[in-house]
Design a protein around this motif. Structure first.
Motif, PDB file in Angstrom:
ATOM      1  N   ALA A  16      10.211   0.582   0.338  1.00 34.38           N
ATOM      2  CA  ALA A  16      10.052   1.787   1.121  1.00 34.38           C
ATOM      3  C   ALA A  16      11.466   2.193   1.804  1.00 34.38           C
ATOM      4  O   ALA A  16      11.611   3.190   2.121  1.00 34.38           O
ATOM      5  N   GLN A  17      12.042   1.077   2.333  1.00 33.23           N
ATOM      6  CA  GLN A  17      13.389   1.369   3.031  1.00 33.23           C
ATOM      7  C   GLN A  17      14.428   2.104   2.037  1.00 33.23           C
ATOM      8  O   GLN A  17      14.957   2.595   2.339  1.00 33.23           O
ATOM      9  N   GLY A  18      14.492   1.728   0.777  1.00 43.83           N
ATOM     10  CA  GLY A  18      15.196   2.354  -0.086  1.00 43.83           C
ATOM     11  C   GLY A  18      14.938   3.680  -0.069  1.00 43.83           C
ATOM     12  O   GLY A  18      15.820   4.593  -0.339  1.00 43.83           O
ATOM     13  N   LYS A  19      13.514   4.216  -0.395  1.00 40.95           N
ATOM     14  CA  LYS A  19      13.168   5.665  -0.464  1.00 40.95           C
ATOM     15  C   LYS A  19      13.572   6.268   0.826  1.00 40.95           C
ATOM     16  O   LYS A  19      14.086   7.329   0.786  1.00 40.95           O
ATOM     17  N   MET A  20      13.387   5.649   1.934  1.00 43.41           N
ATOM     18  CA  MET A  20      13.835   6.303   3.183  1.00 43.41           C
ATOM     19  C   MET A  20      15.417   6.474   3.123  1.00 43.41           C
ATOM     20  O   MET A  20      15.708   7.603   3.545  1.00 43.41           O
ATOM     21  N   LEU A  21      16.307   5.587   2.745  1.00 42.84           N
ATOM     22  CA  LEU A  21      17.535   5.932   2.453  1.00 42.84           C
ATOM     23  C   LEU A  21      17.936   7.379   1.607  1.00 42.84           C
ATOM     24  O   LEU A  21      18.662   8.025   1.832  1.00 42.84           O
TER      25      LEU A  21
ATOM     26  N   TYR B  72       0.859  -1.167   0.060  1.00 45.04           N
ATOM     27  CA  TYR B  72       0.073  -0.021   0.039  1.00 45.04           C
ATOM     28  C   TYR B  72       0.798   1.507  -0.041  1.00 45.04           C
ATOM     29  O   TYR B  72       0.558   2.122  -0.825  1.00 45.04           O
ATOM     30  N   ILE B  73       1.884   1.248   0.959  1.00 46.06           N
ATOM     31  CA  ILE B  73       2.821   2.384   1.118  1.00 46.06           C
ATOM     32  C   ILE B  73       3.373   2.646  -0.429  1.00 46.06           C
ATOM     33  O   ILE B  73       3.606   3.930  -1.024  1.00 46.06           O
ATOM     34  N   ALA B  74       4.007   1.289  -0.990  1.00 45.44           N
ATOM     35  CA  ALA B  74       4.613   1.678  -2.120  1.00 45.44           C
ATOM     36  C   ALA B  74       3.814   2.193  -3.361  1.00 45.44           C
ATOM     37  O   ALA B  74       4.088   3.023  -4.177  1.00 45.44           O
ATOM     38  N   GLY B  75       2.494   1.771  -3.272  1.00 45.27           N
ATOM     39  CA  GLY B  75       1.534   2.045  -4.427  1.00 45.27           C
ATOM     40  C   GLY B  75       1.045   3.693  -4.381  1.00 45.27           C
ATOM     41  O   GLY B  75       0.821   4.151  -5.439  1.00 45.27           O
ATOM     42  N   LYS B  76       1.021   3.932  -3.063  1.00 45.05           N
ATOM     43  CA  LYS B  76       0.691   5.305  -2.830  1.00 45.05           C
ATOM     44  C   LYS B  76       1.747   6.404  -2.771  1.00 45.05           C
ATOM     45  O   LYS B  76       1.516   7.660  -3.454  1.00 45.05           O
ATOM     46  N   LEU B  77       2.933   5.919  -2.612  1.00 44.13           N
ATOM     47  CA  LEU B  77       4.195   7.038  -2.327  1.00 44.13           C
ATOM     48  C   LEU B  77       5.294   7.001  -3.356  1.00 44.13           C
ATOM     49  O   LEU B  77       5.800   7.832  -3.459  1.00 44.13           O
ATOM     50  N   LEU B  78       5.449   5.694  -3.825  1.00 44.39           N
ATOM     51  CA  LEU B  78       6.696   5.463  -4.508  1.00 44.39           C
ATOM     52  C   LEU B  78       6.514   5.419  -5.967  1.00 44.39           C
ATOM     53  O   LEU B  78       7.270   5.896  -6.653  1.00 44.39           O
ATOM     54  N   GLY B  79       5.164   4.684  -6.416  1.00 43.14           N
ATOM     55  CA  GLY B  79       5.086   4.436  -7.891  1.00 43.14           C
ATOM     56  C   GLY B  79       6.052   3.547  -8.446  1.00 43.14           C
ATOM     57  O   GLY B  79       6.714   2.620  -7.669  1.00 43.14           O
TER      58      GLY B  79
END
Length: 218
Positions: free
Chosen positions: A43-48, A11-18
């Protein structure tokens, strides 16, 4: 419960990462070349990426390249004149990472150094201090890698260490697992070293129950 953790990550990836073709291709290439599926989550990769940007990082060190998934995330956070050094023990992993970095268009910012991380770190000079360090390699070496990050860093250097909860195994002083022993040694080092401010955060998600250390050199 772990199925729910995966669903929330999705869900997080779909909403925020694309969609991210380069990262998806890296995972496919890793699997095709026989690398273990132990990359950070999307999600962790985007956090980094965000942490490195928040730190204003121009000089990044990564300990543990694997297939370069997290390397791509960190390299994207760099300015045009930025540089990332990433250390990898396994020559095959490093070769796969080079393919993935080239496909992602970030290879020009990345220097992959192959061999034992302790040796590579010992050969590095603090003349151009590190701004950001991500440690995700053999857990037995974590305390040493953090000590080297301090030596190669400056006041304000950000340090992130992955996999420090190990599904609660970090609580077991008699586990006999060298990865847990190494993680506990890391916590002992962090608690005793006056040069650092540090905390650790538990996480659940696609990578199950784990966590990371976030530290800053004083």
């Amino acid at each position: 419960m772990s199925g729910g953790w995966q669903a929330v990550d999705d869900y997080i990836a779909g909403k925020l990462l694309g969609e991210d073709d380069a990262l998806a291709a890296a995972l496919l290439n890793n699997a095709a070349k026989g690398l273990p599926p132990i990359d950070v989550s999307a999600a962790q990769g985007k956090m980094l990426f965000l942490l490195a940007q928040i730190a204003g990082a121009k000089h990044i060190l990564e300990v543990g390249t694997l297939g370069g998934y997290s390397t791509i995330c960190l390299a994207r956070a760099l300015p045009e004149n930025g540089r990332l050094v990433t250390l990898e023990l396994d020559p095959h992993h490093a070769a796969v990472a080079r393919e993935n970095l080239e496909r992602a268009g970030v290879s020009g910012k990345v220097d992959i150094r192959v061999g034992p991380a302790a040796d590579s770190l010992a050969a590095m000079s603090p003349d151009a201090p590190l701004d950001f360090v991500f440690i995700d390699a053999d857990k037995q070496g974590n305390a040493r890698y953090v000590a080297e990050a301090i030596r190669l860093g400056r006041s304000g250097t950000t340090i992130v260490v992955d996999n420090v909860v190990r599904e609660g195994g970090v609580l077991d002083a008699n586990s006999g697992d060298e990865r847990i022993d190494g993680t506990r040694a890391l916590f002992d080092m962090l608690s005793a070293d006056p040069r650092l401010d540090a905390t650790a955060v538990q996480t659940v998600g696609a990578k199950k129950w784990d966590g990371f250390v976030l530290a800053r050199v004083r």
